[in-house]
Design a protein around this motif. Structure first.
Motif, short mmCIF file in Angstrom:
data_model
loop_
_atom_site.label_atom_id
_atom_site.label_comp_id
_atom_site.label_asym_id
_atom_site.label_seq_id
_atom_site.Cartn_x
_atom_site.Cartn_y
_atom_site.Cartn_z
N VAL A 66 0.84 -1.21 0.00
CA VAL A 66 0.00 0.00 0.00
C VAL A 66 0.87 1.25 0.00
CG1 VAL A 66 -1.67 1.33 1.34
CG2 VAL A 66 -1.97 -1.14 1.07
N ARG A 67 1.94 1.22 0.79
CA ARG A 67 2.86 2.37 0.81
C ARG A 67 3.53 2.57 -0.55
NH1 ARG A 67 8.08 2.93 1.12
NH2 ARG A 67 8.38 0.69 1.44
N LEU A 68 3.90 1.48 -1.21
CA LEU A 68 4.53 1.60 -2.53
C LEU A 68 3.53 2.11 -3.57
CD1 LEU A 68 6.66 -1.69 -2.59
CD2 LEU A 68 7.50 0.66 -2.40
N ILE A 69 2.26 1.75 -3.44
CA ILE A 69 1.25 2.25 -4.37
C ILE A 69 1.08 3.76 -4.23
CG2 ILE A 69 -1.23 2.21 -4.91
CD1 ILE A 69 -1.22 -0.77 -4.24
N VAL A 76 -1.75 -1.02 -9.11
CA VAL A 76 -2.55 -1.93 -8.29
C VAL A 76 -2.45 -3.36 -8.81
CG1 VAL A 76 -4.88 -2.45 -7.48
CG2 VAL A 76 -4.12 -0.07 -7.64
N PHE A 77 -2.44 -3.51 -10.14
CA PHE A 77 -2.33 -4.85 -10.74
C PHE A 77 -1.02 -5.52 -10.34
CE2 PHE A 77 -0.86 -7.60 -14.20
CZ PHE A 77 -1.91 -8.53 -14.23
N THR A 78 0.08 -4.78 -10.42
CA THR A 78 1.38 -5.34 -10.05
C THR A 78 1.42 -5.67 -8.56
OG1 THR A 78 2.45 -4.04 -11.79
CG2 THR A 78 3.86 -4.95 -10.08
N LYS A 164 11.17 -5.30 -8.26
CA LYS A 164 12.28 -4.50 -8.76
C LYS A 164 12.02 -3.99 -10.17
CE LYS A 164 16.12 -6.32 -6.02
NZ LYS A 164 17.46 -6.96 -6.08
N SER A 165 11.45 -4.85 -11.00
CA SER A 165 11.16 -4.43 -12.37
C SER A 165 10.10 -3.33 -12.40
CB SER A 165 10.69 -5.64 -13.18
OG SER A 165 10.34 -5.27 -14.49
N GLU A 170 17.45 -1.92 -10.51
CA GLU A 170 18.34 -2.87 -11.15
C GLU A 170 17.87 -4.28 -10.81
OE1 GLU A 170 23.13 -3.21 -11.78
OE2 GLU A 170 22.37 -2.76 -9.79
N ASN A 171 17.57 -5.07 -11.85
CA ASN A 171 16.98 -6.39 -11.64
C ASN A 171 17.81 -7.47 -12.33
OD1 ASN A 171 15.10 -8.24 -10.71
ND2 ASN A 171 13.89 -8.11 -12.57
#
Length: 401
Positions: A66-69, A76-78, A164-165, A170-171
């Protein structure tokens, strides 16, 4: 004295033998008591899987996603995809907890309703009463082991790669710079004896996934520095199992430490282990590897002489073996606790389960740390919490009996 089957039964058996199939009547059957006790534990177990998984997911993943969104623009899909990939790893932790909750709640209800007393008055011992719980715990142990080996490592790795992607980080699946590898082995002494020591030191400045660049190899196979190989690049040739170094030079070192000669080359094959390439490509954590992969990685790290990292990984390896058997320990602890006279509701059972689980994981962390600092062996560090829990369960069961 056993009675013979009647004529109708004998005809069924004879027909089954002709067809090559035995009738179901002659297969071992589960007793009514075992079926009843198992059915009583099923609902609390499923409830525990859902409840504990939800709590662990909320703490370990949901808040972060949620924080990353909101802060990093993660779609949301990812986020849902990452959430689904992380789910098996959190479910594995909920299986032992659910066994504890199921045994605690089901045996508490049986005890409160007088059913445990009725069964014991019919000659059923306490030890026989907990057999269905033990069988259930072994089934969940097998399921936990399969999840940990087949599903969880790849799911965790895929979740990390997807995150990461999505965040444009960097992945790469390999170490792309400063690859060090130290090969240890037998060194021949002047008197003809051999001793363990550093045989070869390998360094590459960069790695693009196929080719290493800026290489330096130091040869100590005779007990002291014999030669230094420097090359612009090198690739691994799997057909010949050799390294092909390109555009470099070999510096021969004498016993006095001076250069004796310099041999320049455009291409030169050298039979060095593939380990530097494996070390560069392996970037997964212990949670992202199964037992086979982790064992191979430990052997690779052991060759580098990094004893501290080897000890840490060996503790993680033993914990992969020991963790599924927590289900058996929790079944032995939860069953006698549930047979106490006072009735335990679902909410109280959930709270008691949380306290027991918290205590167990504190032990797991403490003994794991003791194993990493070499106070305990990896085997003792991983299995001692299980042994303590098993002893506690046996003591509780004996007191109830």
């Amino acid at each position: 004295m056993a009675t013979l089957p009647n004529l109708k039964t004998r005809n069924k058996i004879r027909s089954a033998k002709v067809a090559g199939v035995l009738p179901l009547e002659w297969l071992p059957r589960i007793s009514v008591m075992d079926r009843y006790l198992s059915s009583q534990m099923l609902a609390p177990f499923l409830f525990g899987v859902g409840a504990f998984s939800s709590v662990i997911l909320a703490i370990g993943s949901l808040f972060e996603l949620v924080r990353l969104i909101t802060d990093s623009g993660l779609s949301v899909f990812t986020a849902l995809q990452i959430f689904a990939l992380r789910l098996p790893g959190f479910m594995v932790y909920s299986f032992p907890m659910s066994v504890l909750l199921a045994t605690l709640i089901s045996y508490s209800r049986l005890s409160a309703d007088g059913e445990t007393t009725a069964l014991r008055s019919c000659g059923v011992s306490v030890y026989r009463l907990v057999v269905p719980a033990i069988i259930l715990s072994f089934m969940v142990t097998g399921m936990t082991f399969v999840f940990n080996e087949v599903i969880v490592p790849s799911a965790n790795w895929q979740a990390k790669s997807t995150l990461k992607s999505a965040l444009n980080q960097e992945n790469i699946q390999f170490k792309n710079r400063d690859i060090f590898y130290q090969q240890y082995g037998d060194i021949v002494q002047e008197d003809g004896t051999t001793t363990q020591g550093l045989v070869r030191s390998f360094y590459a400045r960069r790695f693009d996934g196929k080719e290493m660049q800026g290489l330096t190899v130091l040869d100590f196979s005779q007990g002291q520095l014999q030669q230094i190989l420097s090359a612009e690049s090198a690739v691994w040739l799997p057909q010949q199992s050799v390294w092909q170094f390109r555009n470099g030079a070999t510096y021969l070192i004498g016993e006095d430490g001076d250069y004796h000669s310099i041999l320049r080359f455009e291409e030169q094959n050298l039979r060095i282990p593939r380990a530097p390439l494996d070390l560069a490509q392996e970037q997964r954590s212990a949670e992202e590897m199964n037992i086979t992969e982790l064992s191979r990685y430990i052997e690779l790290i052991r060759q580098t002489g990094n004893a501290k990292e080897v000890k840490k990984l060996e503790v993680s390896l033993q914990q992969k073996y020991a963790f599924p058997f927590i289900c058996v320990v929790f079944a032995l602890v939860g069953s006698p606790l549930g047979m106490r006279p006072q009735r335990t509701t679902t909410s109280v059972g959930f709270g008691v389960s949380v306290l027991i689980i918290f205590g167990y994981y504190v032990m797991l962390f403490v003994f794991g740390a003791l194993g990493q600092v070499e106070i305990l062996s990896p085997l003792a560090a991983a299995w001692t919490p299980n042994a303590i829990g098993l002893g506690t369960g046996i003591v509780l069961l004996t007191r109830v009996n």
